[in-house]
Scaffold this motif. Sequence first.
Motif, short mmCIF file in Angstrom:
data_model
loop_
_atom_site.label_atom_id
_atom_site.label_comp_id
_atom_site.label_asym_id
_atom_site.label_seq_id
_atom_site.Cartn_x
_atom_site.Cartn_y
_atom_site.Cartn_z
N VAL A 60 -0.15 -2.88 -5.06
CA VAL A 60 -0.14 -3.16 -3.62
C VAL A 60 -1.25 -4.14 -3.26
O VAL A 60 -1.04 -5.09 -2.49
N VAL A 61 -2.44 -3.94 -3.83
CA VAL A 61 -3.56 -4.85 -3.55
C VAL A 61 -3.26 -6.24 -4.08
O VAL A 61 -3.55 -7.25 -3.41
N ALA A 62 -2.66 -6.33 -5.26
CA ALA A 62 -2.31 -7.64 -5.82
C ALA A 62 -1.29 -8.35 -4.93
O ALA A 62 -1.42 -9.56 -4.67
N HIS A 63 -0.32 -7.60 -4.42
CA HIS A 63 0.66 -8.20 -3.52
C HIS A 63 -0.01 -8.69 -2.24
O HIS A 63 0.27 -9.80 -1.76
N ALA A 64 -0.89 -7.88 -1.70
CA ALA A 64 -1.58 -8.27 -0.46
C ALA A 64 -2.44 -9.51 -0.67
O ALA A 64 -2.48 -10.40 0.19
N ALA A 65 -3.13 -9.58 -1.79
CA ALA A 65 -3.97 -10.74 -2.06
C ALA A 65 -3.12 -11.99 -2.28
O ALA A 65 -3.47 -13.08 -1.80
N ARG A 66 -2.01 -11.83 -2.97
CA ARG A 66 -1.13 -12.97 -3.27
C ARG A 66 -0.45 -13.51 -2.02
O ARG A 66 -0.27 -14.72 -1.86
#
Length: 131
Positions: free
Chosen positions: A46-52
């Motif tokens: 989820v964090v990777a998606h938000a950062a991307r």
Amino acid sequence: MTVPDWLRTVVAVAVYWTAIALGGSVLLADPTSPLVAIPILGGGAVVAHAARTDRLVELGYAVGTMWLAVLAVSVGTGVVDLVAAPDGEIAPLAGSPGAAALGTVGLFGVLVVAYAAFSRRRAGRDGSDPE
């Protein structure tokens, strides 16, 4: 002194991922349980998606919502234990494997639903695609 955007993103990612991992595993009595993978790996995704997708603000709101759910579960459990065990013996919720599993999955579900809702709200306000 200004802080570079990349450093701000790295710090936000670290803080949010830590908050998700701690909040999502708060009901687990055993920190080596395989269930700890849900908040750690799922939170990382989820964090990777938000950062991307540049949705770290929405993720912050979702993490706050998850922690409100942690607070609600904690207070609710305390009230139920106080009412259900009037002799003063408070049984820990995390001691029950079923409750710990349901709580861990539920808290992660709260995070994902809140993140999707806040992302959808932003997309509606901006007129952009939520993905």
